[in-house]
Design an enzyme around this catalytic site. Structure first.
Site, short mmCIF file in Angstrom:
data_model
loop_
_atom_site.label_atom_id
_atom_site.label_comp_id
_atom_site.label_asym_id
_atom_site.label_seq_id
_atom_site.Cartn_x
_atom_site.Cartn_y
_atom_site.Cartn_z
N ARG A 171 35.38 45.46 40.55
CA ARG A 171 35.27 44.33 41.46
C ARG A 171 33.77 44.13 41.73
O ARG A 171 32.97 45.08 41.62
CB ARG A 171 35.98 44.62 42.79
CG ARG A 171 37.47 44.91 42.64
CD ARG A 171 38.07 45.28 44.00
NE ARG A 171 39.51 45.51 43.90
CZ ARG A 171 40.08 46.69 43.77
NH1 ARG A 171 39.33 47.79 43.70
NH2 ARG A 171 41.40 46.81 43.70
N HIS A 203 44.45 49.75 41.21
CA HIS A 203 45.58 49.04 41.80
C HIS A 203 46.52 50.03 42.47
O HIS A 203 46.90 51.03 41.87
CB HIS A 203 46.36 48.26 40.73
CG HIS A 203 45.66 47.03 40.25
ND1 HIS A 203 45.96 46.40 39.06
CD2 HIS A 203 44.67 46.28 40.82
CE1 HIS A 203 45.19 45.34 38.91
NE2 HIS A 203 44.40 45.25 39.96
N ARG A 223 36.62 41.48 35.03
CA ARG A 223 37.64 42.48 35.37
C ARG A 223 38.97 42.13 34.68
O ARG A 223 39.61 43.00 34.10
CB ARG A 223 37.80 42.51 36.89
CG ARG A 223 38.82 43.51 37.43
CD ARG A 223 38.66 43.57 38.95
NE ARG A 223 39.81 44.14 39.64
CZ ARG A 223 40.00 45.43 39.86
NH1 ARG A 223 39.13 46.32 39.40
NH2 ARG A 223 41.05 45.86 40.53
N HIS A 246 35.03 38.35 38.67
CA HIS A 246 36.39 38.85 38.52
C HIS A 246 36.95 38.56 37.13
O HIS A 246 37.85 39.25 36.67
CB HIS A 246 37.29 38.22 39.59
CG HIS A 246 38.20 39.22 40.25
ND1 HIS A 246 37.73 40.27 41.01
CD2 HIS A 246 39.55 39.34 40.25
CE1 HIS A 246 38.75 40.99 41.45
NE2 HIS A 246 39.87 40.45 41.00
N LYS A 277 38.95 49.48 47.40
CA LYS A 277 39.61 48.97 48.60
C LYS A 277 40.16 50.13 49.44
O LYS A 277 40.68 51.09 48.89
CB LYS A 277 40.75 48.03 48.22
CG LYS A 277 40.28 46.65 47.75
CD LYS A 277 41.46 45.74 47.52
CE LYS A 277 41.00 44.33 47.17
NZ LYS A 277 42.15 43.42 46.95
N TYR A 295 48.85 41.57 33.55
CA TYR A 295 48.14 41.58 32.27
C TYR A 295 49.09 41.73 31.08
O TYR A 295 48.73 41.39 29.96
CB TYR A 295 47.07 42.68 32.27
CG TYR A 295 46.05 42.45 33.35
CD1 TYR A 295 45.15 41.39 33.26
CD2 TYR A 295 46.04 43.22 34.51
CE1 TYR A 295 44.24 41.13 34.28
CE2 TYR A 295 45.14 42.96 35.53
CZ TYR A 295 44.24 41.92 35.41
OH TYR A 295 43.36 41.66 36.41
#
Length: 299
Positions: free
Chosen positions: A149, A271, A248, A245, A173, A280
């Site tokens: 990110r 994630h 990414r 992004h 995160k 994806y």
């Protein structure tokens, strides 16, 4: 309990127990503000513990009439559910009034993805005679090599960079740490930048550990990375909605197209749920479909 007191407790819960980042906490609190804004619009003064399921359904009708998108409504419902889950957990309520509220159906939009050639084209468009582009090349190679990110890129530290082992440690995160492999090309470009451009910068105290610095010797801003990539997209004429992004998304898509294990990609992207990574696989199916259409004799 009034709304201010409830929000204060909820904020502390998000910060201390869930370890959320500041901007995530602010987003949750804005969701709760929507309830009080709605109550004010219908001239009701209902306390948080007195809210009923019908009140929340009326709120959703209200935001829908105001033109709030389905995706934003889903986000709002998620925030309200979290708020009332907290109140139940703290024994202020026996049951959440948000329990039976359903989010509107949203169609997951597949992000724009660069081809391998387009990634190479963007990086090749950097004019390396300009001092800052030694750093910019290292940044783009790192973005694509590690699927970071933009906040993780600009926050990358020398103390978390292990070139001999070809790994970096990322704080993502919720302050969750993960180890991510970094390719030899990215390592090489970071070392070139460190030994040349970065050595010539007078670093402001407190910024010594950040790898990527601006010319003033401080940590880079998110907007500077966005601007760089938008300028390169214009320069190369790539007609896609490109941002940091996008690198990414491209990292993940190219790995899965190459046969990478989905859980390995999930780990590298950081994630929490594999469902997020599964987007994806949809991109991969499109790629396979295009390949068949292009090369199969019966297509």
């Amino acid at each position: 309990m009034d709304w201010n007191l409830a929000k204060k407790g909820f904020k502390n819960y998000l910060k201390l127990e869930r370890s959320l980042a500041k901007h995530s906490i602010e987003a949750y609190l804005r969701d709760i503000d929507k309830i009080t804004q709605f109550l004010a619009s219908v001239e009701k003064n209902t306390a948080p513990l007195a809210i009923k399921t019908k009140d929340l359904k009326d709120l959703l009708v209200w935001v829908n009439e105001l033109g709030m998108l389905a995706t934003s409504q889903a986000r709002l419902i998620s925030g309200i559910k979290a708020f009332y889950k907290y109140l139940v957990m703290e024994d202020f309520l026996k049951q959440s009034p948000a329990e039976l509220i359903e989010a509107p159906k949203t169609r997951r939009k597949l992000p724009d993805v660069l081809t391998v050639y387009e990634v190479e084209e963007l990086i090749a468009a950097l004019d390396l005679s300009k001092v800052e582009n030694t750093r910019n090349k290292a940044m783009l190679e790192t973005l694509y090599s590690c699927g970071l990110r933009v906040s993780e890129l600009i926050g990358l530290k020398l103390s978390n960079f292990y070139p001999e082992d070809e790994f970096i440690k990322i704080t993502g995160k919720g302050n969750k740490e993960r180890l991510v492999p970094i390719g030899t090309v990215a390592v090489k470009n970071i070392e070139i930048y460190r030994e040349s451009t970065r050595r010539q910068i007078t670093i402001v105290k407190g910024n010594e550990d950040y790898i990527f610095l601006n010319k003033r010797g401080t940590k880079l801003s998110r907007i500077s990375v966005f601007t760089l990539i938008k300028d390169l997209a214009l320069k190369t004429g790539i007609q896609k909605n490109i941002s940091p992004h996008t690198f990414r998304h491209s990292f993940a898509t190219h790995l899965i197209e190459g046969g990478a294990d989905l859980r390995a990609v999930q780990e590298m992207l950081g994630h929490e749920s594999i469902t997020t990574t599964e987007i994806y696989t949809h991109l991969d199916r499109d790629f396979l479909k295009q390949t068949i259409q292009q090369f199969h004799p019966r297509s």
